[in-house]
Design a protein around this motif. Sequence first.
Motif, mmCIF file in Angstrom:
data_model
loop_
_atom_site.group_PDB
_atom_site.id
_atom_site.type_symbol
_atom_site.label_atom_id
_atom_site.label_comp_id
_atom_site.label_asym_id
_atom_site.label_seq_id
_atom_site.Cartn_x
_atom_site.Cartn_y
_atom_site.Cartn_z
ATOM 1 N N ASP A 187 27.973 17.658 -17.209
ATOM 2 C CA ASP A 187 26.539 17.643 -17.069
ATOM 3 C C ASP A 187 26.167 17.841 -15.803
ATOM 4 O OD1 ASP A 187 26.134 16.910 -19.560
ATOM 5 O OD2 ASP A 187 26.301 15.042 -19.321
ATOM 6 N N PRO A 188 24.962 18.525 -15.390
ATOM 7 C CA PRO A 188 24.391 18.546 -14.118
ATOM 8 C C PRO A 188 24.098 16.936 -13.360
ATOM 9 C CG PRO A 188 22.829 19.186 -15.705
ATOM 10 C CD PRO A 188 24.085 18.989 -16.463
ATOM 11 N N VAL A 189 24.924 17.034 -12.207
ATOM 12 C CA VAL A 189 24.888 15.583 -11.715
ATOM 13 C C VAL A 189 23.485 15.258 -11.000
ATOM 14 C CG1 VAL A 189 25.727 13.936 -10.050
ATOM 15 C CG2 VAL A 189 27.107 15.345 -11.010
ATOM 16 N N ARG A 190 22.845 16.247 -10.530
ATOM 17 C CA ARG A 190 21.745 15.741 -9.563
ATOM 18 C C ARG A 190 20.356 15.561 -10.690
ATOM 19 N NH1 ARG A 190 22.142 15.964 -4.335
ATOM 20 N NH2 ARG A 190 23.651 17.559 -3.578
ATOM 21 N N SER A 191 20.423 16.342 -11.855
ATOM 22 C CA SER A 191 19.255 16.170 -12.705
ATOM 23 C C SER A 191 19.588 15.257 -13.795
ATOM 24 C CB SER A 191 19.005 17.422 -13.448
ATOM 25 O OG SER A 191 20.080 17.821 -14.324
ATOM 26 N N THR A 192 20.851 14.635 -13.996
ATOM 27 C CA THR A 192 21.109 13.471 -14.928
ATOM 28 C C THR A 192 21.286 12.246 -14.358
ATOM 29 O OG1 THR A 192 22.399 15.439 -16.043
ATOM 30 C CG2 THR A 192 22.834 12.888 -16.638
ATOM 31 N N TYR A 193 21.957 12.079 -13.178
ATOM 32 C CA TYR A 193 22.174 10.772 -12.484
ATOM 33 C C TYR A 193 21.360 10.552 -11.103
ATOM 34 C CZ TYR A 193 25.888 11.074 -15.903
ATOM 35 O OH TYR A 193 26.548 11.321 -17.145
ATOM 36 N N GLN A 194 21.103 9.443 -11.034
ATOM 37 C CA GLN A 194 20.568 8.821 -9.604
ATOM 38 C C GLN A 194 21.523 8.307 -8.909
ATOM 39 O OE1 GLN A 194 17.329 9.309 -8.368
ATOM 40 N NE2 GLN A 194 18.365 8.041 -6.502
ATOM 41 N N GLN A 195 21.745 8.691 -7.687
ATOM 42 C CA GLN A 195 22.750 8.236 -6.945
ATOM 43 C C GLN A 195 22.557 6.955 -6.244
ATOM 44 O OE1 GLN A 195 24.841 11.151 -4.414
ATOM 45 N NE2 GLN A 195 25.308 9.581 -2.950
ATOM 46 N N VAL A 196 23.347 6.016 -6.397
ATOM 47 C CA VAL A 196 23.125 4.705 -5.826
ATOM 48 C C VAL A 196 24.200 4.207 -4.493
ATOM 49 C CG1 VAL A 196 21.841 3.773 -7.661
ATOM 50 C CG2 VAL A 196 24.188 3.451 -7.580
#
Length: 48
Positions: A36-45
């Motif tokens: 899955d595309p990381v930047r559009s799917t997950y918020q980096q914390v």
Amino acid sequence: MNGHRIDWCFGFAFDPRTFHAWIAVNGQPVTDNADDPVRSTYQQVLTV
């Protein structure tokens, strides 16, 4: 190895039970075509 820094990143999706860890080089996620595309799917914390 080639002078690149690798970061270990951890993030979450809108659904609070969905999370993901990935590596990044120069701020860009290293992914496979099937991921899955990381930047559009997950918020980096967190980045280590």
